[in-house]
Enzyme design. Structure first.
Site, PDB file in Angstrom:
ATOM      1  CG  HIS A 189      -2.321  -1.058  -7.929  1.00 18.21           C
ATOM      2  ND1 HIS A 189      -2.318  -0.134  -7.324  1.00 18.21           N
ATOM      3  CD2 HIS A 189      -2.232  -2.339  -7.421  1.00 18.21           C
ATOM      4  CE1 HIS A 189      -3.088  -0.619  -6.121  1.00 18.21           C
ATOM      5  NE2 HIS A 189      -2.579  -1.738  -6.099  1.00 18.21           N
TER       6      HIS A 189
ATOM      7  NE  ARG B 286      -4.436  -1.485  -0.308  1.00 13.31           N
ATOM      8  CZ  ARG B 286      -3.525  -2.267  -0.770  1.00 13.31           C
ATOM      9  NH1 ARG B 286      -2.850  -3.337  -1.495  1.00 13.31           N
ATOM     10  NH2 ARG B 286      -5.016  -3.467  -0.571  1.00 13.31           N
TER      11      ARG B 286
END
Length: 308
Positions: A271, A223
């Protein structure tokens, strides 16, 4: 008949309708899967946090919300979501994460970037064996544990850290503040796979970065908020951190003006470390609905106090 509402962006329906239908049939579940059930009739919601559904108040009969995402930090604070919430632990997503992490750990271990950069000259540098390269994984949930065990199979001495005590075969497990210091102090390669919670935000900051060995490398597929970006950039500029590979960020897509793009010691990936696979995710959702109908505990139910 079990009424299941699919609440995600329209393009997700195209990819999930057939796999979910097949998984329900294979599990022997009589399911009416739609995007437009009357809320009060819904038994389960298959959910993506970026969908239009944000108010769960009308879903008075809902037995569980089954997220399509591994991360649940965007929905744990939703006060209308009072029914059980289950995060996605998908075998396909896990396999993808293990492969991505292993690839970048090996890239650093073998110094492949250096080989690419020195294609104009003969300059042999022999890497150490994996057994001589300590790796630390912060976060020993489903993804972190799988990555730690995958790296250990290559021969890396792997230390894992989590907030609470854990035992994983083949992994040196640390926990708590003192354990974090120990885990960082020997990490030539550090992998971040913690959830995004108030307790983990900026866990990699000026103080903890200084605890890493000089020349350490960092890999973050977890994250974005786990890292204090200014502190990491400063540590890269001083040379204390040799390089960072970052797949997740506080703002996504990463703005064109962000300094990470142009930094010579940073690799940006968009990502892509792990993605939920529709077929395997559908099987997990079907299994949880089976459990719900049988009165058994749900798999991967979120602890609201911990946030994961």
């Amino acid at each position: 008949m079990i009424k299941v509402q699919f609440a995600a962006r329209p393009e997700r329906w195209t990819g999930y309708q057939a796999p979910l239908t097949a998984a329900f049939e294979k599990a022997g579940l009589d399911v009416d899967l739609r995007q437009d059930h009357a809320p009060a009739d819904v038994d389960y919601v298959v959910y993506a946090p970026n969908s239009d559904l944000q108010d769960f108040t009308p879903y008075t009969g809902c037995k569980a919300v089954l997220s399509l995402w591994a991360g649940v930090e965007k929905i744990t604070g939703n006060q209308t979501l009072t029914m059980p919430l289950c995060r996605m632990v998908d075998p396909g997503l896990t396999a993808g994460m293990v492969e991505w992490v292993a690839g970048h750990v090996l890239r650093y271990h073998l110094d492949i970037d250096r080989s690419i950069a020195t294609q104009d000259r003969w300059e042999p540098v022999v890497p150490p064996l994996a057994q001589e390269r300590p790796v630390t994984v912060l976060g020993l949930g489903a993804l972190g544990a799988a990555c730690a065990q995958g790296l250990a199979k290559f021969g890396f001495p792997v230390t894992g850290w989590s907030r609470s005590s854990k035992e994983i075969s083949g992994i040196i497990c640390q926990h708590g503040p003192d354990g974090l210091t120990q885990a960082l102090s020997q990490a030539e390669i550090l992998v971040l796979l913690l959830p995004d919670t108030p307790a983990t935000e900026n866990i990699l900051n000026a103080e903890t970065l200084a605890q890493l060995p000089k020349g350490a490398r960092i890999i973050n597929p977890g994250r974005g908020p786990l890292i204090d970006d200014a502190a990491l950039l400063a540590a890269l500029d001083t040379g204390h951190i040799a390089h960072a590979t970052l797949d997740v960020f506080r703002v996504e897509p990463l703005p064109a003006t962000d300094p990470y793009w142009a930094h010579p010691k940073v690799t940006v990936t968009p990502h892509i470390a792990a993605e939920t696979r529709a077929v395997t995710a559908a099987q997990m959702i079907a299994e949880n609905i089976q459990r719900g109908e049988a009165g058994a505990p749900f798999l991967n139910q979120v602890d609201r106090e911990l946030g994961y």
